[in-house]
Scaffold this motif. Structure first.
Motif, mmCIF file in Angstrom:
data_model
loop_
_atom_site.group_PDB
_atom_site.id
_atom_site.type_symbol
_atom_site.label_atom_id
_atom_site.label_comp_id
_atom_site.label_asym_id
_atom_site.label_seq_id
_atom_site.Cartn_x
_atom_site.Cartn_y
_atom_site.Cartn_z
ATOM 1 N N UNK A 157 19.864 5.171 6.818
ATOM 2 C CA UNK A 157 19.744 6.550 7.572
ATOM 3 C C UNK A 157 20.401 6.847 8.862
ATOM 4 N N UNK A 158 21.197 7.911 8.534
ATOM 5 C CA UNK A 158 22.059 8.077 9.616
ATOM 6 C C UNK A 158 22.305 9.697 10.140
ATOM 7 N N UNK A 159 22.679 9.926 11.327
ATOM 8 C CA UNK A 159 23.106 11.186 11.764
ATOM 9 C C UNK A 159 24.396 10.931 12.619
ATOM 10 N N UNK A 160 25.203 12.107 12.391
ATOM 11 C CA UNK A 160 26.592 12.104 13.151
ATOM 12 C C UNK A 160 26.774 13.450 13.799
ATOM 13 N N UNK A 161 27.956 13.304 14.679
ATOM 14 C CA UNK A 161 28.465 14.505 15.410
ATOM 15 C C UNK A 161 29.847 14.600 15.631
ATOM 16 N N UNK A 162 30.308 15.496 15.576
ATOM 17 C CA UNK A 162 31.947 15.864 16.137
ATOM 18 C C UNK A 162 31.763 16.894 16.908
ATOM 19 N N UNK A 163 32.224 16.763 18.300
ATOM 20 C CA UNK A 163 32.091 17.686 19.595
ATOM 21 C C UNK A 163 33.102 18.452 19.542
ATOM 22 N N UNK A 215 35.136 20.189 15.597
ATOM 23 C CA UNK A 215 35.438 19.528 16.758
ATOM 24 C C UNK A 215 36.064 18.349 16.808
ATOM 25 N N UNK A 216 36.995 18.436 17.680
ATOM 26 C CA UNK A 216 38.122 17.103 17.895
ATOM 27 C C UNK A 216 38.057 16.487 19.064
ATOM 28 N N UNK A 217 37.098 16.692 19.914
ATOM 29 C CA UNK A 217 37.051 15.868 21.331
ATOM 30 C C UNK A 217 36.238 14.617 21.186
ATOM 31 N N UNK A 218 35.175 14.450 20.399
ATOM 32 C CA UNK A 218 34.469 13.303 20.469
ATOM 33 C C UNK A 218 33.898 13.165 18.816
ATOM 34 N N UNK A 219 33.382 12.005 18.574
ATOM 35 C CA UNK A 219 32.600 11.464 17.359
ATOM 36 C C UNK A 219 31.478 10.547 17.592
ATOM 37 N N UNK A 220 30.596 10.660 16.724
ATOM 38 C CA UNK A 220 29.559 9.626 17.013
ATOM 39 C C UNK A 220 28.619 9.387 15.746
ATOM 40 N N UNK A 221 27.903 8.229 15.687
ATOM 41 C CA UNK A 221 27.084 8.038 14.277
ATOM 42 C C UNK A 221 25.894 7.224 15.111
ATOM 43 N N UNK A 222 24.758 7.480 14.844
ATOM 44 C CA UNK A 222 23.391 6.826 14.878
ATOM 45 C C UNK A 222 22.830 6.282 13.512
ATOM 46 N N UNK A 223 22.569 5.154 13.290
ATOM 47 C CA UNK A 223 21.610 4.633 12.096
ATOM 48 C C UNK A 223 20.362 4.079 12.452
ATOM 49 N N UNK A 224 19.407 4.150 11.489
ATOM 50 C CA UNK A 224 18.304 3.283 11.652
ATOM 51 C C UNK A 224 17.903 2.671 10.479
ATOM 52 N N UNK A 225 17.276 1.408 10.672
ATOM 53 C CA UNK A 225 16.728 0.533 9.567
ATOM 54 C C UNK A 225 15.367 0.695 9.641
ATOM 55 N N UNK A 226 14.684 1.952 10.191
ATOM 56 C CA UNK A 226 13.340 2.058 10.282
ATOM 57 C C UNK A 226 12.704 1.112 11.116
ATOM 58 N N UNK A 227 13.476 0.515 12.301
ATOM 59 C CA UNK A 227 12.944 -0.190 13.153
ATOM 60 C C UNK A 227 13.560 0.167 14.446
ATOM 61 N N UNK A 228 14.803 -0.154 14.734
ATOM 62 C CA UNK A 228 15.723 0.494 15.700
ATOM 63 C C UNK A 228 16.587 1.315 15.206
ATOM 64 N N UNK A 229 17.390 1.946 16.457
ATOM 65 C CA UNK A 229 18.447 2.792 16.214
ATOM 66 C C UNK A 229 19.616 2.271 16.962
#
Length: 483
Positions: free
Chosen positions: A67-73, A28-42
C-alpha cells in the motif's frame, strides 16, 4: 496544483506509485515523495527534484509494503524547502500517519498562529503540516473522527490522501475545488486493489479502470486488509450554514490537467477543443494559419481552426525537457525558460498572418516572449486569441498568483495588454462563454457521474468572487492595497 496518488493491495506498490507520480509530474516539479506500509509501519522516501531524480531502484526497493501514497509538489504556501516535501509523516495517538495534500488552506495563518501560541512545534512552513496538528490535538476518540474534526476546522481547497497501517483515506473539501478520482486494478487474490489519483491519466499508465470521482465533502475509507470501502459525507447542515457551494476549479480544464485525463468526468482534451471553437465563433480574424502555444493550447487551436476554416499549422516547437513556465516559482527563471522552451518554425510562419491560440495570460511573460520570437522569425501579423477570460484576481485555492499586481489583466486594459504584448490584436473568451462550454459538457455527462458533476465552477481568478469568506476578505484587503 500538486499531484497525489495512492494504491492499495498491490505487489510493488512503491513502483506503481512511482509510475503514477510520473504521469502527474506536470502538476508539480519541485519535489516528490512516496510512503508505503506493510500494515505495521510506514516507510517514506522524499526529496526535492523531479520524480526521476528523487527515486532510484534502491530507494523503491526499501519502500516495503503493498500500500502506498505519493505526491509531487508545486508550492503555493511555505516555499520549496526540505521540510515541506510530502508526504508528511507523524504519529497521532500512537498511530503512524502519512499525508499528501493537493490544494491550499486559506485559514492557515490563523491556524498556525493558534498552534504556535498553544505551544506546538512546527517543522514546516507549508499548510499541510497543520492538518496533522489539528488531528493530533482533537479530543475525538477514533482516527476517522479526528480526521472529520480537521475537516471542519479547515477552509479552502484540500484533496487529501491519508495512509495509516490499517487504512487509506481519501478526502475532498466541501466545495470540491481540486479533483480526486477512484480507480480499480485487477487482482487475483480476491481483495480489491484501489487506485486514487488527482488525474485519470495516472490510472491509464498503471492499468486501473476509472470508477468515480470522490465527491465534494466526502471522506472515503479503504480497509487495507480487506479492501472494503466506506463513504462518509461532510455534515450538509454545516455546509449550508457556511454558505458554501460546490466549486470545481475551471482552470483545471483550461490549463492544469493533462489532455488525456477525465477531470470531473469530462475529457480535458474535448473541453479545450470546444473552448477553441467557441473562441473562433466570438473572436474571428482574417489570417493565413492558426498555431498553438503547446501543449495545452493545441486542442484549443485545433478547435479554433475547425470552426474558422483557417488551416492549423505547427508554428511553435516545444522542448519537452523544460518544465512548465507558469508554475516556476520565480520570475527570472520564467523569463529565461520561455526562450529555452519554445522555438518558432521559421519557414512556416515567415511572411504569414498568424493566429496564436493560448490557454491563458497570467503574468504576460510567456505571451510577450512568444510574440517577440514570431516577429523575429518573420511573421507578418500576430493575432493573439486566449481561450479563457483575463486572469485578474489571485487564487487562494492552489495556484501561485498571490499578488494582484503580478497579474497583467489587473493592471492593464485589453488594449493596453495588446500594446504591451506587441500583438496586432488580442481577444479573450469571456467568462460566460467559458461557462457555457463547460455547462454543455456537464449536461451531457450528468447521467454518467451525477455526484461529482453537481454544482458550479470556481471562476474566482477571473471574477474575484470567492466561495470562501476568508478568501473573499483577503481579496478585499489586497484590493485596498494592504497586501
Amino acid at each position: 496544483m500538486c499531484g497525489v496518488f495512492g494504491v492499495t493491495n498491490a505487489e510493488n506498490a512503491s513502483k506503481i506509485a512511482y509510475l503514477g507520480l510520473f504521469a502527474l509530474q506536470h502538476r508539480g516539479q519541485e519535489s516528490a515523495g512516496i510512503s508505503t506500509t506493510n500494515e505495521k509501519i510506514i516507510n517514506t522516501h522524499r526529496n526535492t527534484g523531479l520524480v526521476f531524480d528523487v527515486f532510484k531502484e534502491n530507494d523503491l526497493s526499501k519502500l516495503e509494503g503493498n500500500n502506498a501514497i505519493g505526491h509531487v509538489r508545486y508550492s503555493t504556501a511555505g516555499g520549496n524547502i526540505g521540510a515541506n516535501v510530502q508526504p508528511i509523516t507523524a504519529r497521532i495517538g500512537g498511530i503512524p500517519v502519512s499525508l499528501s495534500h493537493n490544494g491550499n488552506i486559506v485559514n492557515s495563518e490563523e491556524i498556525r498562529t493558534f498552534l504556535e501560541n498553544s505551544g506546538a512545534i512546527l517543522q514546516a512552513t507549508a499548510d499541510t503540516e497543520l492538518i496533522l496538528h489539528i488531528m493530533a490535538r482533537s479530543n475525538k476518540t477514533t482516527f476517522i473522527e479526528k480526521l472529520k474534526h480537521s475537516f471542519e476546522e479547515l477552509s479552502g481547497a484540500f484533496s487529501l490522501l491519508v495512509l495509516t497501517p490499517t487504512h487509506l483515506y481519501a478526502v475532498v473539501d466541501a466545495c470540491g475545488y481540486r479533483p480526486l478520482s477512484l480507480g480499480k486494478m485487477k487482482n487475483e487474490n480476491g481483495i480489491p486493489s484501489w487506485v486514487l489519483s488527482s488525474e485519470t491519466c495516472a490510472m491509464d499508465l498503471v492499468g486501473a479502470e476509472f470508477v468515480r470521482d470522490i465527491a465534494p465533502g466526502e471522506i472515503l475509507s479503504i480497509e487495507l486488509a480487506t479492501g472494503l470501502t466506506q463513504s462518509n459525507i461532510f455534515n450538509l447542515t454545516e455546509f449550508q450554514n457556511r454558505k458554501l457551494q460546490h466549486s470545481k476549479c475551471i482552470f483545471e480544464h483550461v490549463y492544469f490537467s493533462r489532455p488525456d485525463s477525465l477531470v470531473w468526468n469530462i475529457l480535458a482534451n474535448d473541453a479545450r477543443f470546444a473552448m477553441g471553437e467557441e473562441l473562433s465563433k466570438n473572436n474571428p480574424v482574417d489570417a493565413d494559419m492558426v498555431i498553438a502555444v503547446p501543449d495545452s493550447g493545441v486542442p484549443m487551436a485545433m478547435g479554433y481552426a475547425k470552426a474558422s476554416g483557417i488551416p492549423y499549422r505547427i508554428g511553435l516547437i516545444r522542448n519537452h525537457y523544460v518544465g512548465r513556465t507558469f508554475i516556476e516559482p520565480t520570475q527570472n527563471v520564467r523569463n529565461f525558460k520561455v526562450r529555452l522552451k519554445l522555438n518558432p518554425v521559421r519557414e512556416t510562419v515567415k511572411g504569414k498572418r498568424i493566429i496564436v491560440i493560448d490557454d491563458s495570460i497570467v503574468r504576460g511573460t510567456t505571451s510577450r516572449k512568444i510574440i517577440e520570437l514570431l516577429r523575429e522569425a518573420g511573421a507578418k501579423e500576430v493575432h493573439m486569441r486566449i481561450a479563457s477570460p483575463p486572469v485578474k484576481y489571485p487564487c487562494y485555492y492552489g495556484i501561485d498568483t498571490p499578488k494582484r499586481k503580478e497579474l497583467l489583466a489587473q493592471v492593464m486594459t485589453s488594449l493596453e495588454m495588446n500594446e504591451y504584448l506587441k500583438s496586432n490584436t488580442l481577444e479573450f473568451l469571456s467568462e460566460n462563454q467559458l461557462l457555457n462550454v463547460m455547462q454543455s459538457f456537464q449536461t451531457s455527462s450528468l447521467k454518467k457521474n451525477e455526484e461529482s458533476l453537481n454544482g458550479g465552477w470556481c471562476t474566482a481568478c477571473f471574477s474575484g468572487n470567492y466561495q470562501d469568506e476568508i478568501a473573499q476578505k483577503k481579496g478585499c484587503i489586497e484590493k485596498l492595497g494592504a497586501i
